[in-house]
Structure formats: structure tokens, C-alpha cells
Design a protein around this motif. Structure first.
Motif, PDB file in Angstrom:
ATOM      1  N   GLU A  43      -2.599   9.974  -5.363  1.00 37.83           N
ATOM      2  CA  GLU A  43      -2.450  10.246  -4.201  1.00 37.83           C
ATOM      3  C   GLU A  43      -3.942   9.626  -3.953  1.00 37.83           C
ATOM      4  O   GLU A  43      -4.964   9.972  -4.554  1.00 37.83           O
ATOM      5  CB  GLU A  43      -2.172  12.049  -4.035  1.00 37.83           C
ATOM      6  CG  GLU A  43      -1.303  12.527  -3.463  1.00 37.83           C
ATOM      7  CD  GLU A  43      -1.096  13.422  -3.305  1.00 37.83           C
ATOM      8  OE1 GLU A  43      -2.014  14.519  -2.907  1.00 37.83           O
ATOM      9  OE2 GLU A  43       0.143  14.009  -3.497  1.00 37.83           O
ATOM     10  N   ASP A  44      -4.112   9.778  -2.067  1.00 35.67           N
ATOM     11  CA  ASP A  44      -5.176   8.918  -1.593  1.00 35.67           C
ATOM     12  C   ASP A  44      -5.860   9.307   0.090  1.00 35.67           C
ATOM     13  O   ASP A  44      -4.698   9.592   0.725  1.00 35.67           O
ATOM     14  CB  ASP A  44      -5.180   7.335  -2.078  1.00 35.67           C
ATOM     15  CG  ASP A  44      -6.336   6.666  -1.447  1.00 35.67           C
ATOM     16  OD1 ASP A  44      -7.706   7.041  -0.827  1.00 35.67           O
ATOM     17  OD2 ASP A  44      -6.245   5.357  -1.078  1.00 35.67           O
ATOM     18  N   ASN A  45      -6.863  10.443  -0.525  1.00 34.21           N
ATOM     19  CA  ASN A  45      -6.918  11.009   1.166  1.00 34.21           C
ATOM     20  C   ASN A  45      -7.938  10.200   1.653  1.00 34.21           C
ATOM     21  O   ASN A  45      -8.807  11.630   2.503  1.00 34.21           O
ATOM     22  CB  ASN A  45      -6.951  12.261   0.370  1.00 34.21           C
ATOM     23  CG  ASN A  45      -8.543  12.882  -0.155  1.00 34.21           C
ATOM     24  OD1 ASN A  45      -8.421  11.905  -0.672  1.00 34.21           O
ATOM     25  ND2 ASN A  45      -8.801  13.992  -0.924  1.00 34.21           N
ATOM     26  N   SER A  46      -8.802   9.244   1.138  1.00 34.44           N
ATOM     27  CA  SER A  46     -10.196   8.690   1.657  1.00 34.44           C
ATOM     28  C   SER A  46      -9.725   7.447   2.081  1.00 34.44           C
ATOM     29  O   SER A  46     -11.037   6.670   2.568  1.00 34.44           O
ATOM     30  CB  SER A  46     -11.032   9.027   0.475  1.00 34.44           C
ATOM     31  OG  SER A  46     -10.679   8.075  -0.972  1.00 34.44           O
ATOM     32  N   SER A  47      -8.996   6.513   1.820  1.00 31.13           N
ATOM     33  CA  SER A  47      -9.387   4.650   1.776  1.00 31.13           C
ATOM     34  C   SER A  47      -8.740   4.570   2.941  1.00 31.13           C
ATOM     35  O   SER A  47      -8.944   3.410   3.914  1.00 31.13           O
ATOM     36  CB  SER A  47      -8.459   4.318   0.223  1.00 31.13           C
ATOM     37  OG  SER A  47      -9.740   4.329  -0.875  1.00 31.13           O
ATOM     38  N   ILE A 218      -5.444  10.165   6.350  1.00 31.63           N
ATOM     39  CA  ILE A 218      -5.551   8.892   7.358  1.00 31.63           C
ATOM     40  C   ILE A 218      -7.066   9.191   7.842  1.00 31.63           C
ATOM     41  O   ILE A 218      -6.991  10.501   8.810  1.00 31.63           O
ATOM     42  CB  ILE A 218      -4.802   8.856   8.419  1.00 31.63           C
ATOM     43  CG1 ILE A 218      -3.169   7.809   7.016  1.00 31.63           C
ATOM     44  CG2 ILE A 218      -5.452   7.070   8.976  1.00 31.63           C
ATOM     45  CD1 ILE A 218      -2.069   7.694   8.517  1.00 31.63           C
ATOM     46  N   HIS A 219      -7.992   8.656   7.478  1.00 33.83           N
ATOM     47  CA  HIS A 219      -9.359   8.653   8.499  1.00 33.83           C
ATOM     48  C   HIS A 219      -9.504   7.951   9.800  1.00 33.83           C
ATOM     49  O   HIS A 219      -8.738   6.972   9.661  1.00 33.83           O
ATOM     50  CB  HIS A 219     -11.132   8.403   7.776  1.00 33.83           C
ATOM     51  CG  HIS A 219     -10.581   9.190   6.939  1.00 33.83           C
ATOM     52  ND1 HIS A 219     -11.533  10.272   6.508  1.00 33.83           N
ATOM     53  CD2 HIS A 219     -10.143   9.081   5.122  1.00 33.83           C
ATOM     54  CE1 HIS A 219     -11.105  11.050   5.866  1.00 33.83           C
ATOM     55  NE2 HIS A 219     -10.493  10.433   4.308  1.00 33.83           N
ATOM     56  N   SER A 471      -5.538  -4.800   5.042  1.00 27.93           N
ATOM     57  CA  SER A 471      -6.531  -5.172   4.568  1.00 27.93           C
ATOM     58  C   SER A 471      -6.129  -6.124   3.523  1.00 27.93           C
ATOM     59  O   SER A 471      -5.160  -5.647   2.689  1.00 27.93           O
ATOM     60  CB  SER A 471      -7.253  -4.034   4.035  1.00 27.93           C
ATOM     61  OG  SER A 471      -8.284  -4.305   2.629  1.00 27.93           O
ATOM     62  N   LYS A 472      -6.781  -6.672   2.389  1.00 24.27           N
ATOM     63  CA  LYS A 472      -6.365  -7.930   1.743  1.00 24.27           C
ATOM     64  C   LYS A 472      -6.211  -7.067   0.312  1.00 24.27           C
ATOM     65  O   LYS A 472      -5.473  -7.302  -0.482  1.00 24.27           O
ATOM     66  CB  LYS A 472      -7.434  -8.322   1.321  1.00 24.27           C
ATOM     67  CG  LYS A 472      -7.387  -9.925   2.550  1.00 24.27           C
ATOM     68  CD  LYS A 472      -8.066 -11.248   1.748  1.00 24.27           C
ATOM     69  CE  LYS A 472      -8.073 -12.459   3.661  1.00 24.27           C
ATOM     70  NZ  LYS A 472      -8.656 -13.097   3.202  1.00 24.27           N
ATOM     71  N   GLU A 473      -6.613  -5.668   0.777  1.00 26.95           N
ATOM     72  CA  GLU A 473      -7.077  -4.706  -1.004  1.00 26.95           C
ATOM     73  C   GLU A 473      -5.744  -3.999  -0.894  1.00 26.95           C
ATOM     74  O   GLU A 473      -5.661  -3.159  -1.514  1.00 26.95           O
ATOM     75  CB  GLU A 473      -8.342  -3.735  -0.911  1.00 26.95           C
ATOM     76  CG  GLU A 473      -9.749  -4.329  -0.928  1.00 26.95           C
ATOM     77  CD  GLU A 473      -9.839  -5.328  -2.055  1.00 26.95           C
ATOM     78  OE1 GLU A 473      -9.267  -5.485  -3.199  1.00 26.95           O
ATOM     79  OE2 GLU A 473      -9.778  -6.728  -1.843  1.00 26.95           O
ATOM     80  N   MET A 474      -5.086  -4.258   0.240  1.00 25.24           N
ATOM     81  CA  MET A 474      -3.916  -2.826   0.091  1.00 25.24           C
ATOM     82  C   MET A 474      -2.390  -3.882  -0.627  1.00 25.24           C
ATOM     83  O   MET A 474      -2.296  -5.116  -0.359  1.00 25.24           O
ATOM     84  CB  MET A 474      -3.831  -2.683   1.859  1.00 25.24           C
ATOM     85  CG  MET A 474      -2.942  -1.408   1.502  1.00 25.24           C
ATOM     86  SD  MET A 474      -3.013  -0.585   3.467  1.00 25.24           S
ATOM     87  CE  MET A 474      -2.609  -1.542   4.215  1.00 25.24           C
TER      88      MET A 474
END
Length: 497
Positions: A43-47, A218-219, A471-474
Motif C-alpha cells: 500500500e502507498d499512502n504518500s506518493s 491521495i494527496h 508521471s513517468k515513474e508510475m
């Protein structure tokens, strides 16, 4: 060309439905590689970060910004979904039926709840509809629905102003809990909900067996200007954005991006009532002279689809082609000969504040001049001047754009009170009459298309596309549609370790 069109149109007079197997385009903007097992991704709660407009409402019926309207796709659900082919499918609704040509009945299942656990009933649907009709964003698409009433706690009746077999396509407005309408964080039953985290607004995932996203929080970043949003996604300050490409479609994006079909028709409006454009052969000549494919590539940077039918190329009723995507100069010149018109002087009006439409108009000018027209360009330097000329029918031709509603209605062109009927004599037009007959069930679609092809009251050019950029990182084979930019957000991720 004319004979082939006629033959194709005559064929569909014998069928009651038209089906199309539309394939999607591969634009190659995003490289894909071997995907990890998504179950191993934590899980990712910051990116993940999205833009929003802090000074605007988060209520889908009160907000004015595209920013916050896009967010509402994550928070609220609707009775129906519209897919990439503009086909409706059941969402909150469990079934629907047309009681008669002007009465649509929709059923929702018992047990549906909002995010806070409160029940969703037919009253919530009727409440949401009445808010939607009054809103600037949703109102125009629902104007042909006379009323919405709850027949029971699970059944809603929609009374229609006109017969419309695709009226259920319109029922994609957000369902909102009425008791949260005046709250800072209105309540839906979507994949996420608005929440406060350390004094800042965020989106929290509603996880269950069917929805297990990697982005659990999601920020939101307060970015309002479209150029700033573009720059933010390019440099990675936000993770994802939707661009409607309403202007400046040629602007290059450094992020990953994919086109999405939207239902915005760019067309040539024609004064059917006076001047040389009142001659049907001249109108046909104009249509034949235009290379729609060139307009797509040159004026819209490839972010459009040539209109070879009245309907969006992705839609099922677009199977029968009326127009070629390429110019046919020989047939255009023959139409001019048939017109009997010797002085080929014609004016073309365009809103000069829209760079894409101005580029489109100049290409049309060149193509018409190639077959012998003398084209006088009228550049309206303000939208108000452009609109005034159209309302007073001070044009031979104009470059227009209209958002076709999800039911694929062309009433704006064929009704006397439609906002695109200017230049068309709706009382005398055979195409208008056949369109009404088609909607009433008194004529086949083919009869209307034949009348349209013969009369050519306006000229469809192309359907614009929008863009999702990220984003290219996604990773995660990012998909989206015009009505759900976050179509498979549960598969998106930034890292697998």
C-alpha cells in the motif's frame, strides 16, 4: 463516391440496429514491460498527488473548476457508466426498461449504501437529479428529461421530453447524499472519500474485496491554472492530470500520456438560407473538398478522430460512413458544376481566440481554394463577436464545436430552440423531419442519413480527443475514459519493492 455512399445507406434501411466493432488506437506514448505480481506491491499512502482548486467547492453540483469535477469521478458513482465506446452499462442501477417512448424506469438494488453506511434510496437519486439539472456542468445534458420521481424506495421514473432510446446514457450524473450537501466534504459511495488529514484535504480509499488499490491515500495540491497543472505533471509534482485539449492541443508533454475519446464535434456550420451556401450542391462540394484526416493531423496534432459519420467514430451507430476521411477534389468540382453557381465567393467565420480552430479554418480555406472557391476569412477577435455573428446568421460558413450529449442527440442542430441550429431552416429541412421521424420510431436510421447526405445542412469534420497524462515513474497500464479518467486506478503503482 456518391453512388457508394447511396448504396451503403440504402442497405441499412433494411436493418433496425447498427453494430460496430471499434478497435482502440495504440499511440505508443507509454512503454510497457514485464509487470510484477500486483499482489506483492505494498500500500502507498504518500506518493500519489492530484491537483485541485482549494477555493472551489468539492460538491459536484457546486464546483466550477475542471480540477474538482475530475476529483468527483473518484468520490461519486452514477446509475450507469459510459465506456470508451460510449456504450452505457449498469452501475448503481440493477435494471432499466422503457415503459413507453417517453418513460424510462430504473431500478436500484436494496442494500446500497453511501461511504458512511447510510442507505442509498430512490429519493437520493431524485435529489441528485434535481441538483444536477440546475448545475452548470450537468444541466445542459439533462435538459430533455422532464422529471425524475421515486416510484418506490428502489424504483425511479424519468419522464422524457422526446422519445429517446438512448436516454439511459444520460444517467451518469453523480449520486450524492442529500444530508451531506452543505458539508465541506459531500458524501458519495465511490472508490474514495474526502477526508481531513492534519488539516489538509485528502482522498481515502474505500477498500473491500472488489477494490484493493495500492494508493490508499491521495494527496491534493492546490494548482488552478492549466499551464501550471501541465508543468506540475511534467516535473512530477503531481502524479496524474486530465487535459481536455480544448485549445493548444499541440503543446508537448514530457510526462507519459494517452489520448481519450470525448464527444466534442468540430463542424462547419452552413447558412442554408441565403448566399451560395443555400445551394445543396455547394454544401456537398465543401464537404467533399475537405480532408478530415489532414485537419486531425495538422490542426489538432493527431488528438482527434475524423468524422466519417455523424456519430462519434467510437459509437456503435457510426458503422455506415457518409464522408471520406480524405478530400475528393474531382467529385467536389463535379458538385460545383451541378450547382450552376459561377461566382464561387464564400465567407468563413472562426473564433480567433481558439488556436486549434483557427488552424482548422485556415486549412479549410486552402482546401476550398484548391477547387476554385474564393474564401473570405472572418476572424472574430472575441467569443462575443463570434457568437453575435452566428446568432444573427451573418456567415456563409463557420467553424463550430459542440459537445454532443451521451445519448448522441443532434437536436441542437435540428430543433428551432437548439443552440447549433443557426443557418438551418428547421421548418423546411428534410433532414430535420427525418430525424424526428427516426426518434419517434417512424423511420429507420438509414432514411435520416440519406436525407442528411442529400441535404448536408452542416458538415461534421472531426471529434476531438482529450488526454490523460501521468508521471513517468508510475506503472500499471494506466487506462482512462472521458467519463472515468481513473478507470483502473487499483492497478497503478510507483514501486514494487
Amino acid at each position: 463516391m456518391t453512388k457508394r455512399i447511396l448504396a451503403a445507406l440504402l442497405c441499412i434501411l433494411f436493418v433496425s440496429a447498427v453494430f460496430s466493432a471499434c478497435s482502440s488506437k495504440d499511440y505508443g506514448a507509454v512503454k510497457s514491460g514485464a509487470m510484477p505480481d500486483i499482489h506483492t506491491i505494498p500500500e502507498d499512502n504518500s506518493s500519489f498527488v492530484l491537483s485541485y482548486t482549494q477555493t472551489d467547492s468539492l460538491n459536484p453540483y457546486e464546483c466550477k473548476s475542471q480540477n474538482n469535477q475530475i476529483l468527483s469521478q473518484l468520490v461519486f458513482e452514477s446509475l450507469f457508466d459510459i465506456d470508451e465506446n460510449f456504450k452505457a452499462s449498469l452501475n448503481l442501477a440493477s435494471s432499466y426498461r422503457y415503459i413507453n417512448s417517453k418513460l424510462l424506469e430504473v431500478t436500484i438494488p436494496q442494500g446500497l449504501t453511501f461511504t458512511d453506511g447510510s442507505p442509498i434510496t430512490a429519493d437520493d437519486v431524485t435529489y441528485s437529479f434535481r441538483k444536477a439539472v440546475k448545475s452548470s456542468y450537468w444541466g445542459s445534458s439533462l435538459s430533455d428529461i422532464v422529471s425524475c420521481n421515486a416510484a418506490s424506495s428502489t424504483v425511479i421514473e424519468f419522464r422524457l421530453k422526446y422519445p429517446n432510446n438512448y436516454a439511459h446514457n444520460l444517467l451518469i450524473f453523480p449520486i450524492i447524499a442529500g444530508n451531506s450537501d452543505n458539508s465541506s466534504y459531500p458524501m458519495g459511495n465511490g472508490r474514495y472519500f474526502f477526508a481531513d488529514e492534519n488539516g489538509k484535504t485528502v482522498l481515502k480509499a474505500v477498500t473491500d474485496a472488489e477494490f484493493t488499490p495500492h494508493f490508499t491515500t491521495i494527496h491534493l495540491e492546490n494548482i488552478t491554472a492549466s499551464d501550471s497543472i501541465d508543468n506540475a505533471v511534467n516535473i512530477g509534482n503531481i502524479s496524474f492530470a486530465f487535459r481536455d485539449l480544448s485549445r493548444d492541443s499541440s503543446k508537448k508533454m514530457e510526462s507519459n500520456y494517452k489520448p481519450v475519446d470525448i464527444n466534442n464535434l468540430v463542424y462547419i456550420g452552413i447558412n442554408n438560407k441565403s448566399g451560395i451556401a443555400s445551394n445543396a450542391y455547394i454544401r456537398k462540394a465543401v464537404s467533399l473538398a475537405v480532408s478530415r484526416e489532414m485537419l486531425v493531423k495538422s490542426a489538432y496534432g493527431g488528438y482527434a478522430r475524423a468524422a466519417t459519420s455523424l456519430f462519434n467514430p467510437a459509437f456503435e451507430l457510426s458503422a455506415t460512413e457518409i464522408f471520406s476521411s480524405e478530400a475528393n477534389k474531382a467529385d467536389a468540382k463535379q458538385a460545383i458544376v451541378q450547382s450552376g453557381v459561377s461566382k464561387l465567393s464564400i465567407s468563413l467565420l472562426v473564433n480567433n481566440t481558439n488556436s486549434d480552430r483557427t488552424a482548422c479554418a485556415k486549412l479549410v480555406q486552402n482546401q476550398l481554394e484548391d477547387i476554385g472557391f474564393e474564401v473570405k476569412m472572418i476572424f472574430a477577435d472575441t467569443y462575443e463577436e463570434y457568437e453575435r455573428r452566428i446568432l444573427k446568421e451573418q456567415f456563409d460558413l463557420y467553424i463550430g464545436e459542440i459537445k454532443i450529449t451521451p445519448d448522441m442527440s443532434f437536436r441542437p442542430f435540428f430543433s428551432a430552440d437548439g443552440n447549433a441550429h443557426f443557418g438551418i431552416d428547421t421548418e423546411k429541412s428534410a433532414a430535420c423531419e427525418k430525424y424526428e421521424n427516426y426518434l419517434n420510431g417512424d423511420a429507420e436510421l438509414g432514411a435520416f442519413l440519406l436525407a442528411f447526405s442529400d441535404e448536408m445542412p452542416f458538415i461534421p469534420l472531426l471529434y476531438r480527443q482529450g488526454m490523460i497524462c501521468f508521471s513517468k515513474e508510475m506503472h500499471g497500464d494506466v487506462q482512462g475514459t472521458g467519463t472515468d479518467c481513473f478507470k483502473n486506478i487499483e492497478n497503478w503503482y510507483f514501486k514494487s519493492e
